[in-house]
Design an enzyme around this catalytic site. Structure first.
Site, PDB file in Angstrom:
ATOM      1  N   LYS A 121       0.896  -1.328   0.059  1.00  0.00           N
ATOM      2  CA  LYS A 121       0.170   0.174  -0.001  1.00  0.00           C
ATOM      3  C   LYS A 121       0.921   1.080   0.135  1.00  0.00           C
ATOM      4  O   LYS A 121       0.582   2.329  -0.612  1.00  0.00           O
ATOM      5  CB  LYS A 121      -0.603   0.066   1.136  1.00  0.00           C
ATOM      6  CG  LYS A 121      -1.976  -0.473   1.246  1.00  0.00           C
ATOM      7  CD  LYS A 121      -2.808  -0.269   2.720  1.00  0.00           C
ATOM      8  CE  LYS A 121      -1.775  -0.781   3.832  1.00  0.00           C
ATOM      9  NZ  LYS A 121      -1.911  -0.246   4.983  1.00  0.00           N
ATOM     10  N   ARG A 127     -10.038   2.514   8.784  1.00  0.00           N
ATOM     11  CA  ARG A 127      -9.626   0.967   9.036  1.00  0.00           C
ATOM     12  C   ARG A 127     -10.776   0.210   9.837  1.00  0.00           C
ATOM     13  O   ARG A 127     -10.659  -0.805  10.283  1.00  0.00           O
ATOM     14  CB  ARG A 127      -8.413   1.092   9.800  1.00  0.00           C
ATOM     15  CG  ARG A 127      -7.317   0.313   9.723  1.00  0.00           C
ATOM     16  CD  ARG A 127      -5.947   0.652  10.658  1.00  0.00           C
ATOM     17  NE  ARG A 127      -5.114  -0.085  10.606  1.00  0.00           N
ATOM     18  CZ  ARG A 127      -3.917   0.571   9.802  1.00  0.00           C
ATOM     19  NH1 ARG A 127      -3.978   1.262   9.218  1.00  0.00           N
ATOM     20  NH2 ARG A 127      -2.798  -0.406   9.799  1.00  0.00           N
ATOM     21  N   ARG A 176      10.791  -6.826   5.688  1.00  0.00           N
ATOM     22  CA  ARG A 176      10.671  -5.495   6.207  1.00  0.00           C
ATOM     23  C   ARG A 176      11.253  -5.270   7.424  1.00  0.00           C
ATOM     24  O   ARG A 176      11.911  -4.173   7.909  1.00  0.00           O
ATOM     25  CB  ARG A 176       9.208  -4.801   5.921  1.00  0.00           C
ATOM     26  CG  ARG A 176       9.123  -3.171   6.288  1.00  0.00           C
ATOM     27  CD  ARG A 176       7.864  -2.678   6.226  1.00  0.00           C
ATOM     28  NE  ARG A 176       6.940  -2.997   7.101  1.00  0.00           N
ATOM     29  CZ  ARG A 176       5.784  -2.685   7.297  1.00  0.00           C
ATOM     30  NH1 ARG A 176       5.153  -2.126   5.925  1.00  0.00           N
ATOM     31  NH2 ARG A 176       4.788  -2.951   8.331  1.00  0.00           N
ATOM     32  N   ARG A 234      11.158  -1.683  12.178  1.00  0.00           N
ATOM     33  CA  ARG A 234       9.833  -1.215  12.781  1.00  0.00           C
ATOM     34  C   ARG A 234       9.607  -1.907  14.252  1.00  0.00           C
ATOM     35  O   ARG A 234       9.691  -3.125  14.287  1.00  0.00           O
ATOM     36  CB  ARG A 234       8.575  -1.130  11.911  1.00  0.00           C
ATOM     37  CG  ARG A 234       8.591   0.315  11.185  1.00  0.00           C
ATOM     38  CD  ARG A 234       7.342   0.110  10.267  1.00  0.00           C
ATOM     39  NE  ARG A 234       6.155  -0.227  10.802  1.00  0.00           N
ATOM     40  CZ  ARG A 234       5.079  -0.162  10.019  1.00  0.00           C
ATOM     41  NH1 ARG A 234       4.998   0.222   8.926  1.00  0.00           N
ATOM     42  NH2 ARG A 234       4.045  -0.766  10.703  1.00  0.00           N
ATOM     43  N   ARG A 236      -1.677  -7.610  14.002  1.00  0.00           N
ATOM     44  CA  ARG A 236      -2.236  -6.616  12.909  1.00  0.00           C
ATOM     45  C   ARG A 236      -3.018  -7.245  11.793  1.00  0.00           C
ATOM     46  O   ARG A 236      -4.129  -6.622  11.306  1.00  0.00           O
ATOM     47  CB  ARG A 236      -1.139  -5.764  12.349  1.00  0.00           C
ATOM     48  CG  ARG A 236      -0.895  -4.495  13.301  1.00  0.00           C
ATOM     49  CD  ARG A 236       0.730  -4.144  13.492  1.00  0.00           C
ATOM     50  NE  ARG A 236       1.072  -3.886  12.209  1.00  0.00           N
ATOM     51  CZ  ARG A 236       2.501  -4.274  11.850  1.00  0.00           C
ATOM     52  NH1 ARG A 236       3.211  -5.029  12.485  1.00  0.00           N
ATOM     53  NH2 ARG A 236       2.749  -4.005  10.638  1.00  0.00           N
TER      54      ARG A 236
HETATM   55  P1  ADP Z   1       0.414  -1.608   9.153  1.00  0.00           P
HETATM   56  O1  ADP Z   1      -0.505  -1.442   7.910  1.00  0.00           O
HETATM   57  O2  ADP Z   1       1.487  -2.446   8.665  1.00  0.00           O
HETATM   58  O3  ADP Z   1      -0.193  -1.859  10.383  1.00  0.00           O
HETATM   59  P2  ADP Z   1       0.330   1.518   9.503  1.00  0.00           P
HETATM   60  O4  ADP Z   1       1.681   2.381   9.131  1.00  0.00           O
HETATM   61  O5  ADP Z   1      -0.672   1.706   8.487  1.00  0.00           O
HETATM   62  O6  ADP Z   1       0.926   0.097   9.444  1.00  0.00           O
HETATM   63  O7  ADP Z   1      -0.081   1.549  10.960  1.00  0.00           O
HETATM   64  C1  ADP Z   1       0.808   1.371  12.224  1.00  0.00           C
HETATM   65  C2  ADP Z   1      -0.019   1.615  13.370  1.00  0.00           C
HETATM   66  O8  ADP Z   1      -0.492   2.846  13.358  1.00  0.00           O
HETATM   67  C3  ADP Z   1      -1.037   0.517  13.339  1.00  0.00           C
HETATM   68  O9  ADP Z   1      -0.724  -0.745  14.062  1.00  0.00           O
HETATM   69  C4  ADP Z   1      -2.048   1.171  14.701  1.00  0.00           C
HETATM   70  O10 ADP Z   1      -1.495   1.109  15.903  1.00  0.00           O
HETATM   71  C5  ADP Z   1      -1.856   2.663  14.173  1.00  0.00           C
HETATM   72  N1  ADP Z   1      -2.896   3.171  13.156  1.00  0.00           N
HETATM   73  C6  ADP Z   1      -2.459   3.330  11.662  1.00  0.00           C
HETATM   74  N2  ADP Z   1      -3.668   3.754  11.249  1.00  0.00           N
HETATM   75  C7  ADP Z   1      -4.741   3.625  12.122  1.00  0.00           C
HETATM   76  C8  ADP Z   1      -6.347   3.942  12.136  1.00  0.00           C
HETATM   77  N3  ADP Z   1      -6.860   4.455  10.910  1.00  0.00           N
HETATM   78  N4  ADP Z   1      -6.757   3.682  13.214  1.00  0.00           N
HETATM   79  C9  ADP Z   1      -6.225   3.195  14.482  1.00  0.00           C
HETATM   80  N5  ADP Z   1      -4.856   3.080  14.289  1.00  0.00           N
HETATM   81  C10 ADP Z   1      -4.159   3.275  13.187  1.00  0.00           C
END
Ligand code: ADP
Length: 198
Positions: free
Chosen positions: A17, A92, A131, A137, A148
């Site tokens: 993504k 999400r 990754r 990370r 996740r």
């Molecule tokens: P990934 O898709 O690999 O989980 P992201 O970079 O999209 O990684 O998100 C990292 C973290 O940030 C998520 O695990 C969550 O804790 C938080 N996060 C990101 N987007 C949201 C969202 N829309 N709502 C709630 N938490 C979020």
């Protein structure tokens, strides 16, 4: 001229993504709004928001909806997002879909397309483990990744039904070379009349 496009890119962790979102953003001249990137930048910068979310994100749990939606509303209210944006990582879950609908509806606009990057779970896990080595990370541990992905399957995948009913979901096969996948995305958007700016 900048093309107007209000887009959402969705897919499981490791679906690509982030990479594809940047490519679409460049092509359409609209900013990527990535909630994960916003949270990580705040954690790194030692802000109050960063302190609020660092443990939650390290565990792989979702940051509370109200807080997340407020941040997205602020970001989408900036001038560079007036003509469009590509959302990555938001909404999400169903509550966040409602918040985004409210925000866009009040402005008389709506999402033009939802790009779903379809990648099997085993492929996602493999890419994330890679990754983890490259980027280190905090949430890319074996448990963090599985947690996740579970949240994705339980809470995020169902939002595709909501957008599917609106007829705006483009399911893209997310397995292939980066360029092939980008081409698939552009072709799907073009079929909706969303053409890349020349
Ligand atoms: P990934 O898709 O690999 O989980 P992201 O970079 O999209 O990684 O998100 C990292 C973290 O940030 C998520 O695990 C969550 O804790 C938080 N996060 C990101 N987007 C949201 C969202 N829309 N709502 C709630 N938490 C979020």
């Amino acid at each position: 001229m900048t093309a107007s496009a209000r887009l959402l890119i969705v897919g499981p962790q490791g679906s690509g993504k982030g990479t594809q979102g940047v490519r679409v953003s460049d092509a359409f001249g609209v900013p990527v709004v990535s909630t994960g990137d916003i949270f990580r930048a705040n954690i790194k910068g030692g802000t109050e928001l960063g302190a609020q979310v660092s443990e939650i994100t390290a565990r792989g749990d979702l940051v509370p909806d109200e807080l997340t939606s407020e941040i997205v509303r602020d970001r989408l209210s900036e001038d560079d997002a007036a003509n469009g944006f590509i959302l990555d990582g938001y909404p999400r879950n169903a509550v966040q879909v409602g918040h985004l609908d409210e925000f866009l509806g009040a402005r008389g606009v709506a999402l033009d397309a939802v790009i779903l990057l379809d990648v099997p779970r085993e492929e996602s896990i493999g890419r994330l483990q890679l990754r983890a080595h490259e980027q280190g990370r905090a949430d890319d541990t074996v448990e963090g990744i599985a947690h996740r992905l579970d949240i994705y399957e339980k809470e995020t995948a169902p939002i595709l039904d909501v957008y599917g009913e609106r007829g705006i979901v483009d399911r893209i096969d997310g397995v292939g070379s980066l360029d092939e996948i980008t081409e698939r995305i552009f072709a799907a958007l073009a079929a909706r009349g969303l053409a890349v700016a020349a």
